[in-house]
Design a protein around this motif. Structure first.
Motif, PDB file in Angstrom:
ATOM      1  N   HIS A   1       0.849  -1.192   0.000  1.00 24.30           N
ATOM      2  CA  HIS A   1       0.000   0.000   0.000  1.00 24.30           C
ATOM      3  C   HIS A   1       0.892   1.252   0.000  1.00 24.30           C
ATOM      4  O   HIS A   1       1.994   1.233   0.540  1.00 24.30           O
ATOM      5  N   THR A   2       0.427   2.315  -0.619  1.00 25.06           N
ATOM      6  CA  THR A   2       1.292   3.495  -0.740  1.00 25.06           C
ATOM      7  C   THR A   2       0.839   4.693   0.095  1.00 25.06           C
ATOM      8  O   THR A   2       1.337   5.800  -0.078  1.00 25.06           O
ATOM      9  N   ARG A   3      -0.114   4.461   1.006  1.00 21.10           N
ATOM     10  CA  ARG A   3      -0.513   5.582   1.856  1.00 21.10           C
ATOM     11  C   ARG A   3      -0.241   5.253   3.307  1.00 21.10           C
ATOM     12  O   ARG A   3      -0.400   4.115   3.738  1.00 21.10           O
ATOM     13  N   CYS A   4       0.162   6.256   4.033  1.00 18.95           N
ATOM     14  CA  CYS A   4       0.540   6.024   5.430  1.00 18.95           C
ATOM     15  C   CYS A   4       0.303   7.263   6.280  1.00 18.95           C
ATOM     16  O   CYS A   4       0.096   8.347   5.771  1.00 18.95           O
ATOM     17  N   GLN A   5       0.342   7.039   7.571  1.00 21.40           N
ATOM     18  CA  GLN A   5       0.359   8.140   8.542  1.00 21.40           C
ATOM     19  C   GLN A   5       1.758   8.150   9.130  1.00 21.40           C
ATOM     20  O   GLN A   5       2.257   7.103   9.521  1.00 21.40           O
ATOM     21  N   VAL A   6       2.359   9.309   9.221  1.00 21.79           N
ATOM     22  CA  VAL A   6       3.680   9.356   9.828  1.00 21.79           C
ATOM     23  C   VAL A   6       3.521   9.662  11.317  1.00 21.79           C
ATOM     24  O   VAL A   6       2.864  10.624  11.696  1.00 21.79           O
TER      25      VAL A   6
ATOM     26  N   THR B   1       3.146   4.527   9.420  1.00 20.16           N
ATOM     27  CA  THR B   1       2.278   3.382   9.660  1.00 20.16           C
ATOM     28  C   THR B   1       1.346   3.237   8.464  1.00 20.16           C
ATOM     29  O   THR B   1       0.689   4.194   8.057  1.00 20.16           O
ATOM     30  N   CYS B   2       1.323   2.056   7.896  1.00 20.61           N
ATOM     31  CA  CYS B   2       0.523   1.788   6.698  1.00 20.61           C
ATOM     32  C   CYS B   2      -0.969   1.999   6.971  1.00 20.61           C
ATOM     33  O   CYS B   2      -1.494   1.532   7.978  1.00 20.61           O
ATOM     34  N   ASN B   3      -1.636   2.695   6.076  1.00 26.63           N
ATOM     35  CA  ASN B   3      -3.070   2.954   6.234  1.00 26.63           C
ATOM     36  C   ASN B   3      -3.903   1.702   6.013  1.00 26.63           C
ATOM     37  O   ASN B   3      -5.056   1.644   6.422  1.00 26.63           O
TER      38      ASN B   3
END
Ligand SMILES: [Zn+2]
Length: 152
Positions: free
Chosen positions: A42-47, A54-56
């Motif tokens: 997956h290419t979206r995350c929360q830093v 952290t992977c969304n």
């Protein structure tokens, strides 16, 4: 991102004042081409606050230090950054006893970390002797999978 270039120790110490500054830099450098989760792709995350994304999708968190020279460094990432700078900007061969005194670590710790840095430089194609190595060339996870799973 704003990559640190040069050999100026004062500028370096202003740029990297805390361990957090170093982690932030490492994180930016590491995921500059774009984040991709190691587990699910997956290419979206929360830093997170410590600059680990952290992977969304699957919630896997990867530390900014994982698969870099700084993985499991116990004496502080900022010190490690300084050791890297010193090693990459001198043409002299530095001894581990000298570095131990200079950075307040044990000689054994200095020796092990310096070995890692040299290996990192080798695999990034940088030479210890030319004095032109930039910290960004070997600090981030650009040494590829070679370092992965390899213990100090
Ligand atoms: Zn994921």
């Amino acid at each position: 991102m704003d990559i640190f270039r040069g050999q100026n120790l004062l500028e370096f110490s202003v740029r990297f004042k805390t361990n957090e500054d170093c982690k932030n830099y490492l994180s930016q450098l590491k995921w500059e081409p774009g984040y991709e989760c190691k587990k699910c792709g997956h290419t979206r995350c929360q830093v997170r606050k410590d600059y680990s994304p952290t992977c969304n999708n699957c919630s896997k968190t990867e530390s900014a230090m994982a698969n870099t020279l700084f993985h499991k460094v116990k004496f502080g990432i900022r010190k490690a950054f300084f050791i890297c700078l010193e090693m990459s900007t001198t043409t002299k061969s530095l001894s581990s006893s000298y570095m131990a005194v200079r950075y307040g670590v044990s000689e054994n710790t200095a020796r092990l970390f310096m070995h890692k840095v040299r290996e990192g430089m080798k695999s990034s194609g940088a030479s210890l002797m030319d004095g032109n190595v930039q910290v960004d060339e070997f600090v981030a996870g650009r040494q590829g999978s070679r370092q992965a799973g390899q213990e100090l």
